[in-house]
Design an enzyme around this catalytic site. Sequence first.
Site, mmCIF file in Angstrom:
data_model
loop_
_atom_site.group_PDB
_atom_site.id
_atom_site.type_symbol
_atom_site.label_atom_id
_atom_site.label_comp_id
_atom_site.label_asym_id
_atom_site.label_seq_id
_atom_site.Cartn_x
_atom_site.Cartn_y
_atom_site.Cartn_z
ATOM 1 N N GLU A 63 -0.419 9.717 -0.344
ATOM 2 C CA GLU A 63 0.673 8.905 -0.895
ATOM 3 C C GLU A 63 0.165 7.497 -1.202
ATOM 4 O OE1 GLU A 63 4.818 6.931 0.771
ATOM 5 O OE2 GLU A 63 3.878 8.588 1.869
ATOM 6 N N ASP A 67 -0.062 5.989 -4.989
ATOM 7 C CA ASP A 67 0.616 4.737 -5.322
ATOM 8 C C ASP A 67 -0.347 3.794 -6.046
ATOM 9 O OD1 ASP A 67 2.690 2.604 -5.026
ATOM 10 O OD2 ASP A 67 1.202 1.737 -3.687
ATOM 11 N N ASN A 132 7.727 9.928 -2.354
ATOM 12 C CA ASN A 132 6.518 9.988 -1.530
ATOM 13 C C ASN A 132 5.669 11.205 -1.898
ATOM 14 O OD1 ASN A 132 7.560 7.752 -0.241
ATOM 15 N ND2 ASN A 132 8.242 8.871 1.568
ATOM 16 N N GLU A 135 3.920 10.660 -5.249
ATOM 17 C CA GLU A 135 2.728 9.819 -5.097
ATOM 18 C C GLU A 135 1.580 10.609 -4.459
ATOM 19 O OE1 GLU A 135 4.482 5.312 -4.599
ATOM 20 O OE2 GLU A 135 4.587 6.650 -2.865
#
EC number: 3.1.26.3
Length: 249
Positions: A63, A67, A132, A135
């Site tokens: 994650e 990101d 989440n 990502e």
Amino acid sequence: MNIFKKLFLNKSRTPEDGIFLKTITEIINDNPINLEIYKRAFTHRSMNKIDENGRAHNYERLEFLGDAMLGLIIAAHLFETVPTGDEGYLTKMRSKIVSRENLNALGKSLHLVDHVKSKVVASQFSENIHGNLFEALVGAIYLDLGYQRCKTFIQEKVIVPYVDIEKLEGKIISYKSLLIEWCQKQKKSFFYEVFEDTGNEAVKYFGVKLKIDNEIVARARATSKKKAEEIASKRAYFVLQDIIEPPSH
């Protein structure tokens, strides 16, 4: 990957792996090489799994990576397509594109939560699990297939459907930030009075009274202080909209 190793991995897959492979192939519109990376991307921390090195085996590190990749690829896209935008403008546009609201919508549109391995029942998941997982999936694609394929995936799933500069310019991503900025510019005092507001409900709620110049402008309640403050700010914005954003003539 060595062709013999790849053949061995294919032969050693279980029927469940075969179903998961088909799912991932359909979601990313490509053939994954290392299925284990994607398994990690869909493993919730509640499973308490560890890898061969004793490290946590869940999607949280992916994650983080996803990101970063989203931020990088979106930033590069904006840099190329909005040549007149300064640093502050580009930063604001990027924040709007990768807002939690957008990422959650993306995760939901791909039904990612349907494939997560967890000991937590789905009804107890936070709303943010959708973003989440999205990502984490981006991070997995980058590790498995490389930067260019990761960039293509983000272009297909994020940039093409969501990046409309004119619409984004008018989009508010945080009513609280907007309201605080307006109050500071107008030299107005503001205060979020937060209190527990559980009533007879089993779930804890928080109530908020938003005061501007000692006058209550809006109230709200939610399951977290942050959500309650944002809802109250949004309500206050619509009460004061004509003052905050006077109509153009």
